[in-house]
Design a protein around this motif. Structure first.
Motif, PDB file in Angstrom:
ATOM      1  N   GLU A 179       0.807  -1.217   0.000  1.00 12.86           N
ATOM      2  CA  GLU A 179       0.000   0.000   0.000  1.00 12.86           C
ATOM      3  C   GLU A 179       0.843   1.270   0.000  1.00 12.86           C
ATOM      4  OE1 GLU A 179      -2.661  -3.184   1.796  1.00 12.86           O
ATOM      5  OE2 GLU A 179      -0.518  -2.700   1.776  1.00 12.86           O
ATOM      6  N   VAL A 180       2.111   1.172   0.438  1.00  9.21           N
ATOM      7  CA  VAL A 180       2.976   2.358   0.483  1.00  9.21           C
ATOM      8  C   VAL A 180       4.231   2.186  -0.367  1.00  9.21           C
ATOM      9  CG1 VAL A 180       2.154   2.986   2.781  1.00  9.21           C
ATOM     10  CG2 VAL A 180       4.192   1.550   2.549  1.00  9.21           C
ATOM     11  N   ALA A 181       4.383   1.044  -1.009  1.00  4.95           N
ATOM     12  CA  ALA A 181       5.616   0.767  -1.760  1.00  4.95           C
ATOM     13  C   ALA A 181       5.801   1.697  -2.950  1.00  4.95           C
ATOM     14  CB  ALA A 181       5.626  -0.687  -2.225  1.00  4.95           C
ATOM     15  N   HIS A 182       4.722   2.339  -3.394  1.00  2.00           N
ATOM     16  CA  HIS A 182       4.796   3.229  -4.562  1.00  2.00           C
ATOM     17  C   HIS A 182       5.235   4.643  -4.199  1.00  2.00           C
ATOM     18  CE1 HIS A 182       0.889   4.043  -2.732  1.00  2.00           C
ATOM     19  NE2 HIS A 182       0.948   5.231  -3.301  1.00  2.00           N
ATOM     20  N   PHE A 183       5.445   4.932  -2.947  1.00  3.57           N
ATOM     21  CA  PHE A 183       5.821   6.287  -2.533  1.00  3.57           C
ATOM     22  C   PHE A 183       7.089   6.737  -3.264  1.00  3.57           C
ATOM     23  CE2 PHE A 183       3.722   6.634   1.949  1.00  3.57           C
ATOM     24  CZ  PHE A 183       2.483   6.475   1.360  1.00  3.57           C
ATOM     25  N   LYS A 184       7.199   8.032  -3.502  1.00  2.06           N
ATOM     26  CA  LYS A 184       8.319   8.570  -4.266  1.00  2.06           C
ATOM     27  C   LYS A 184       9.670   8.308  -3.616  1.00  2.06           C
ATOM     28  CE  LYS A 184       5.806  12.290  -6.638  1.00  2.06           C
ATOM     29  NZ  LYS A 184       5.712  13.760  -6.851  1.00  2.06           N
ATOM     30  N   ASN A 185       9.695   8.176  -2.315  1.00  2.00           N
ATOM     31  CA  ASN A 185      10.975   7.936  -1.642  1.00  2.00           C
ATOM     32  C   ASN A 185      11.400   6.470  -1.721  1.00  2.00           C
ATOM     33  OD1 ASN A 185       9.152   6.830   0.155  1.00  2.00           O
ATOM     34  ND2 ASN A 185       9.989   7.830   1.972  1.00  2.00           N
ATOM     35  N   ASP A 186      10.641   5.654  -2.447  1.00  2.00           N
ATOM     36  CA  ASP A 186      10.988   4.254  -2.730  1.00  2.00           C
ATOM     37  C   ASP A 186      11.314   3.474  -1.451  1.00  2.00           C
ATOM     38  OD1 ASP A 186      11.550   1.917  -4.083  1.00  2.00           O
ATOM     39  OD2 ASP A 186      13.561   2.557  -4.709  1.00  2.00           O
ATOM     40  N   PRO A 187      10.337   3.303  -0.568  1.00  2.00           N
ATOM     41  CA  PRO A 187      10.619   2.621   0.704  1.00  2.00           C
ATOM     42  C   PRO A 187      11.141   1.201   0.551  1.00  2.00           C
ATOM     43  CG  PRO A 187       8.252   2.903   0.374  1.00  2.00           C
ATOM     44  CD  PRO A 187       8.928   3.727  -0.656  1.00  2.00           C
ATOM     45  N   LEU A 188      10.650   0.467  -0.446  1.00  2.00           N
ATOM     46  CA  LEU A 188      11.144  -0.897  -0.627  1.00  2.00           C
ATOM     47  C   LEU A 188      12.573  -0.892  -1.150  1.00  2.00           C
ATOM     48  CD1 LEU A 188      10.798  -3.931  -0.593  1.00  2.00           C
ATOM     49  CD2 LEU A 188       9.712  -3.783  -2.853  1.00  2.00           C
ATOM     50  N   GLY A 189      12.862  -0.049  -2.120  1.00  2.00           N
ATOM     51  CA  GLY A 189      14.214   0.034  -2.656  1.00  2.00           C
ATOM     52  C   GLY A 189      15.231   0.417  -1.595  1.00  2.00           C
ATOM     53  N   ARG A 190      14.824   1.283  -0.693  1.00  2.00           N
ATOM     54  CA  ARG A 190      15.726   1.699   0.386  1.00  2.00           C
ATOM     55  C   ARG A 190      16.023   0.535   1.319  1.00  2.00           C
ATOM     56  NH1 ARG A 190      12.887   6.876   2.799  1.00  2.00           N
ATOM     57  NH2 ARG A 190      14.810   7.119   3.979  1.00  2.00           N
ATOM     58  N   MET A 191      15.014  -0.294   1.595  1.00  2.00           N
ATOM     59  CA  MET A 191      15.251  -1.442   2.466  1.00  2.00           C
ATOM     60  C   MET A 191      16.052  -2.526   1.756  1.00  2.00           C
ATOM     61  SD  MET A 191      14.177  -0.524   5.346  1.00  2.00           S
ATOM     62  CE  MET A 191      14.635   1.140   4.796  1.00  2.00           C
ATOM     63  N   GLN A 192      15.858  -2.662   0.460  1.00  2.00           N
ATOM     64  CA  GLN A 192      16.665  -3.617  -0.307  1.00  2.00           C
ATOM     65  C   GLN A 192      18.132  -3.192  -0.298  1.00  2.00           C
ATOM     66  OE1 GLN A 192      14.382  -3.363  -3.927  1.00  2.00           O
ATOM     67  NE2 GLN A 192      13.316  -5.304  -3.535  1.00  2.00           N
ATOM     68  N   ALA A 193      18.362  -1.885  -0.392  1.00  2.00           N
ATOM     69  CA  ALA A 193      19.736  -1.373  -0.322  1.00  2.00           C
ATOM     70  C   ALA A 193      20.321  -1.600   1.069  1.00  2.00           C
ATOM     71  CB  ALA A 193      19.759   0.113  -0.672  1.00  2.00           C
ATOM     72  N   LEU A 194      19.504  -1.390   2.091  1.00  4.25           N
ATOM     73  CA  LEU A 194      19.955  -1.611   3.467  1.00  4.25           C
ATOM     74  C   LEU A 194      20.388  -3.058   3.654  1.00  4.25           C
ATOM     75  CD1 LEU A 194      18.113  -0.434   6.697  1.00  4.25           C
ATOM     76  CD2 LEU A 194      19.018  -2.740   6.492  1.00  4.25           C
ATOM     77  N   ALA A 195      19.599  -3.984   3.100  1.00  4.68           N
ATOM     78  CA  ALA A 195      19.897  -5.410   3.262  1.00  4.68           C
ATOM     79  C   ALA A 195      21.224  -5.804   2.610  1.00  4.68           C
ATOM     80  CB  ALA A 195      18.761  -6.251   2.694  1.00  4.68           C
ATOM     81  N   LYS A 196      21.720  -4.956   1.709  1.00  2.35           N
ATOM     82  CA  LYS A 196      22.993  -5.234   1.031  1.00  2.35           C
ATOM     83  C   LYS A 196      24.182  -4.587   1.730  1.00  2.35           C
ATOM     84  CE  LYS A 196      20.810  -5.711  -3.507  1.00  2.35           C
ATOM     85  NZ  LYS A 196      20.688  -5.152  -4.877  1.00  2.35           N
ATOM     86  N   GLU A 197      23.919  -3.835   2.787  1.00  2.00           N
ATOM     87  CA  GLU A 197      25.012  -3.216   3.529  1.00  2.00           C
ATOM     88  C   GLU A 197      25.879  -4.296   4.180  1.00  2.00           C
ATOM     89  OE1 GLU A 197      22.447   0.766   4.893  1.00  2.00           O
ATOM     90  OE2 GLU A 197      23.178  -0.676   6.392  1.00  2.00           O
TER      91      GLU A 197
END
Length: 210
Positions: free
Chosen positions: A53-71
Motif C-alpha cells: 500500500e505504500v511501496a509506490h511512494f516517491k521515496n521508494d521505501p522498498l528500494g531503500r530497504m533492499q539497499a539496506l539489506a545489502k550493507e
C-alpha cells in the motif's frame, strides 16, 4: 529515534535478543531494522516489511530497504513487500512483530485502499507469530474515549481501542509502558505540528500469542 536509555528500555520491553526473528513493519528509514539486525546477530533474522500500500511512494521505501539489506554485515536482513494482510506469505514464523508509530495508519484510507482492516491485519500477525511470540505496538496517543476517529486527521489513536482490537484477534496483553508518555501533550493537534512533533504522548503495549 530515541536517546540511548529509551532505546535500551524499548528493546528490553520488546524482548528482542540474539537469535530472534523479528518483523519490522513499515520500517521507514530503516533505523529499527539496523538496530534489530545488530541485536539478533548471525543466528537471527529481520524481515523489513514494506506494505504494498505504500511501496509506490516517491521515496521508494522498498528500494531503500533492499539497499539496506545489502550493507556489510546485514546478511540477516531481508526486505520484503506484499499487501498488508499478505504479510505472512513473505515472512517466516517470528518471535516479535514490531509496529512503531504505525498502528493508527491501519484506520486510514491509504492503508484500507485494498480492503484491509485493522482486524484483518491483527489476524495476519497472529498467524505469523510463533506461540509465545510478542506483538509490540508503540503509537501516538489520542484523547481517551475518541477511539479511532483521530487516526486519519491527527495520526493518533486511543490506546484503549488498540487493546480491544488486538485482544479480539486472540492476543493477551502482557505488558504496557509509560516510558514515552508526555502529560503536556494536548492530544488535539496533529503529530507533525511543530509544537509537539517528536514529543507526542506515546503508549507502548506488548501482546503475546498464547
Amino acid at each position: 529515534m530515541y536517546d540511548q536509555s529509551k532505546l535500551s528500555e524499548l528493546i528490553e520491553f520488546a524482548r528482542i535478543e540474539a537469535g530472534s526473528t523479528v518483523i519490522d513493519v513499515y520500517p521507514g528509514d530503516g533505523d529499527w531494522t539496523r538496530l534489530f539486525s545488530d541485536i539478533v546477530g548471525r543466528e537471527g533474522r529481520i524481515y523489513s516489511f514494506v506494505p504494498a500500500e505504500v511501496a509506490h511512494f516517491k521515496n521508494d521505501p522498498l528500494g531503500r530497504m533492499q539497499a539496506l539489506a545489502k550493507e556489510p554485515g546485514r546478511e540477516n536482513v531481508e526486505a520484503v513487500s506484499a499487501d498488508l494482510i499478505a504479510m505472512p506469505e513473505v515472512t517466516q514464523p517470528a518471535d516479535v512483530l514490531w509496529l512503531h508509530l504505525f498502528y493508527h495508519d491501519l484506520h486510514t484510507a491509504l492503508m484500507q485502499a485494498k480492503g484491509a482492516t485493522a482486524a484483518d491485519f491483527n489476524r495476519a500477525v497472529y498467524e505469523r507469530l510463533k506461540p509465545g511470540g510478542r506483538y509490540v505496538i508503540v503509537d501516538h496517543a489520542a484523547a481517551a474515549g475518541v477511539g479511532t476517529s483521530d487516526a486519519q486527521s491527527l495520526h493518533r489513536i486511543d490506546p484503549a481501542s488498540v487493546r480491544r482490537e488486538v485482544e479480539a484477534a486472540g492476543f493477551v496483553l502482557d505488558a504496557e509502558s509509560t516510558m514515552l508518555a508526555n502529560k503536556d501533550d494536548p492530544h488535539a493537534i496533529k503529530v507533525f505540528d511543530p509544537a509537539i512533533k517528536g514529543e507526542t504522548d506515546r503508549f507502548a503495549y506488548r501482546f503475546v500469542k498464547p
